[in-house]
Design a protein around this motif. Structure first.
Motif, short mmCIF file in Angstrom:
data_model
loop_
_atom_site.label_atom_id
_atom_site.label_comp_id
_atom_site.label_asym_id
_atom_site.label_seq_id
_atom_site.Cartn_x
_atom_site.Cartn_y
_atom_site.Cartn_z
N ASP A 169 0.82 -1.21 0.00
CA ASP A 169 0.00 0.00 0.00
C ASP A 169 0.86 1.26 0.00
O ASP A 169 0.35 2.36 -0.27
CB ASP A 169 -0.92 0.02 1.23
N LEU A 170 2.14 1.12 0.29
CA LEU A 170 3.02 2.28 0.34
C LEU A 170 3.31 2.85 -1.04
O LEU A 170 3.64 4.02 -1.18
CB LEU A 170 4.34 1.91 1.03
N TRP A 171 3.21 2.00 -2.08
CA TRP A 171 3.55 2.50 -3.41
C TRP A 171 2.49 2.23 -4.47
O TRP A 171 2.72 2.38 -5.65
CB TRP A 171 4.89 1.91 -3.88
N ARG A 172 1.30 1.83 -4.05
CA ARG A 172 0.21 1.70 -5.02
C ARG A 172 -1.13 1.94 -4.34
O ARG A 172 -1.28 1.73 -3.14
CB ARG A 172 0.25 0.34 -5.72
N ASP A 173 -2.08 2.43 -5.12
CA ASP A 173 -3.43 2.65 -4.62
C ASP A 173 -4.25 1.41 -4.95
O ASP A 173 -4.51 1.11 -6.12
CB ASP A 173 -4.06 3.88 -5.27
N ARG A 174 -4.69 0.71 -3.91
CA ARG A 174 -5.44 -0.51 -4.12
C ARG A 174 -6.83 -0.21 -4.66
O ARG A 174 -7.51 0.70 -4.17
CB ARG A 174 -5.54 -1.31 -2.82
N VAL A 175 -7.26 -0.98 -5.64
CA VAL A 175 -8.59 -0.84 -6.22
C VAL A 175 -9.60 -1.56 -5.34
O VAL A 175 -9.38 -2.70 -4.94
CB VAL A 175 -8.64 -1.41 -7.65
N ALA A 176 -10.69 -0.88 -5.01
CA ALA A 176 -11.72 -1.51 -4.17
C ALA A 176 -12.35 -2.69 -4.90
O ALA A 176 -12.55 -2.66 -6.12
CB ALA A 176 -12.80 -0.48 -3.83
N ARG A 177 -12.64 -3.75 -4.15
CA ARG A 177 -13.28 -4.95 -4.71
C ARG A 177 -14.51 -5.25 -3.87
O ARG A 177 -14.40 -5.64 -2.71
CB ARG A 177 -12.31 -6.14 -4.70
N TRP A 178 -15.70 -5.07 -4.48
CA TRP A 178 -16.96 -5.24 -3.76
C TRP A 178 -17.73 -6.43 -4.33
O TRP A 178 -17.89 -6.57 -5.53
CB TRP A 178 -17.83 -3.99 -3.87
N SER A 179 -18.20 -7.28 -3.44
CA SER A 179 -19.01 -8.43 -3.85
C SER A 179 -20.49 -8.16 -3.67
O SER A 179 -21.32 -8.72 -4.39
CB SER A 179 -18.61 -9.68 -3.05
N LEU A 180 -20.83 -7.32 -2.70
CA LEU A 180 -22.23 -6.99 -2.45
C LEU A 180 -22.61 -5.80 -3.31
O LEU A 180 -22.07 -4.69 -3.14
CB LEU A 180 -22.43 -6.65 -0.97
N THR A 181 -23.51 -6.00 -4.24
CA THR A 181 -23.90 -4.95 -5.19
C THR A 181 -25.41 -4.91 -5.34
O THR A 181 -26.13 -5.76 -4.81
CB THR A 181 -23.26 -5.21 -6.57
N VAL A 182 -25.87 -3.95 -6.10
CA VAL A 182 -27.29 -3.88 -6.43
C VAL A 182 -27.66 -5.11 -7.24
O VAL A 182 -26.90 -5.52 -8.13
CB VAL A 182 -27.60 -2.60 -7.23
#
Length: 425
Positions: free
Chosen positions: A148-161
């Motif tokens: 996390d110090l050198w990259r922005d983690r992409v959010a991963r969501w399983s609960l969706t509409v």
């Protein structure tokens, strides 16, 4: 001509080491990165299982175990290259096709397992390559948070509409996957030493499949949403007993490394958190790891490494600067020492033992839910900016003591199972 032979010999000597290290890092990173952010809130039957870190790790481990057994049986470098390419393609597929987070966890794990099997292929009988593979997997798993110090983690969501899936990108950048696949594939294709066709050790192959599945069953039954300390402790006791029983049936060296994997899994009960002020922690940890490797290479002393692992886990009781020093310096030192001291062994034992930290998540995941307050959460729409020194997040004392006892159990079993000289009468 002699210079050309020297270059070929150097490539045969160091190629498997570099390939194993890269393959282990890529596979472990892919598994860790696939973790969805809301898996602990999902409660939808089978879906709530197949999006967990436990499922991801177990699936990758089973695929790797089967792949190693097949490659070991047929001893074909070309087939290993196919495994590497297929694994990389599975990991990279979300970069080209819209795939939801729920599906990507399993797809990514299958790819990571196949890629790991390909990277393990040239390590048979090669101590340096086996050390590189094991350390690549374990250090990436234990210190994944540092990325996390050198990259922005992409959010991963399983609960969706309902009806609206949440597509996710590839866990590993495509250009890194391409370079890693070329390296692992070429080294596997030209691998020659110790690659004669041999019978597969069915006990080792069985362990590589049964253990991850058993851990997953325990996670679902007792560890996913523990309602009491007793249910979590029961899961830990059963997991340790099953691991010890299966490892006992293997040869002393193979069984020892499986138990080393169990011990490393237990030390993940506390996790290192890297924030902006990390400049001293990373070099110090890397130097400690290198020192452990050097000492273990020259004088194998796995019991000392396991003892240091137990002390590291136990330090979680203090939840102070002592814990931070233990996890930043003592942990990599002990990891390098115990891994290097326990190799070489059969390829299947290396792969199965190395992946234990992400196949047994009762310590790294479930232990954080044993305390009711840990399950509380809130929402924020602001950016998360963290500053300060490196810290270690510790669970309740019961979990720390259980992890320490697990390492002691592994150390005791290794001592009882060690090779003993024959008695002459």
């Amino acid at each position: 001509m002699m210079q050309q032979r020297s270059q070929v010999r150097r490539a045969q000597l160091y190629g498997p080491v570099v390939s194993a290290l890269v393959g282990g890092v890529v596979a472990a990173y892919a598994v860790a990165e696939s973790r969805v952010d809301d898996f602990s809130f999902s409660d939808d039957g089978l879906t709530s299982v197949v999006i967990t870190p436990q499922w991801a790790g177990a699936t990758a481990a089973v695929v790797a175990a089967v792949g190693v057994a097949l490659l070991h049986r047929w001893a074909r470098g070309g087939l290993a290259t196919v495994f590497a390419a297929a694994g990389a393609l599975a990991i990279a597929l979300p970069a080209f096709v819209l795939i939801s987070a729920q599906i990507s966890v399993t797809l990514n794990a299958i790819g990571a397992g196949a890629f790991l099997a390909a990277a393990a292929f040239p390590t048979k009988g090669h101590r340096g390559a086996q050390i590189a593979l094991a350390l690549g997997v374990t250090t990436t798993t234990l210190y994944f948070g540092a990325t996390d110090l050198w990259r922005d983690r992409v959010a991963r969501w399983s609960l969706t509409v309902p009806g609206d899936s949440y597509p996710v990108p590839s866990t590993v950048p495509v250009w890194i996957l391409l370079a890693a696949t070329l390296l692992v594939g070429v080294v596997a294709a030209v691998a020659r030493p110790n690659q004669e066709t041999d019978d597969v050790d069915t006990r080792l192959a069985t362990l590589g499949v049964v253990l991850p599945l058993a851990f997953t069953a325990l996670y679902v039954w007792l560890g996913s949403t523990p309602t009491s300390h007793g249910s979590w402790m029961t899961a830990v006791v059963i997991a340790v007993a099953v691991t010890v029983a299966l490892a006992w049936r293997l040869s002393p060296h193979d069984g020892r490394f499986i138990l080393v994997g169990l011990a490393v899994s237990a030390v993940t009960v506390s996790t290192t958190h890297f924030s902006s002020d990390w400049t001293w922690a990373m070099p110090a940890g890397a130097a400690a790891l290198a020192l452990g490797v050097i000492v273990g290479w020259k004088r194998p002393i796995p019991q000392l490494g396991l003892g240091l692992l137990a002390m590291t886990a136990l330090s979680g009781l203090s939840d102070s600067a002592l814990t931070t020093v233990a996890y930043v310096i003592v942990l990599p030192l002990s990891l390098g020492l115990v891994v290097t001291s326990s190799l070489p062994v059969a390829v299947g034992a290396v792969s199965s033992g190395a992946v234990s930290p992400f196949t047994l998540t009762l310590f790294s995941v479930s232990a954080t839910f044993v305390e009711p307050a840990a399950q509380e959460f809130g929402w924020s729409n602001g950016p998360l900016v963290e500053h300060g020194p490196v810290t270690v997040n510790t669970p309740i004392p019961l979990a720390v003591l259980a992890a320490t006892a697990t390492i002691v159990a592994a150390m005791t079993t290794i001592h009882l199972k060690r090779d003993r000289p024959a008695v002459v009468t």
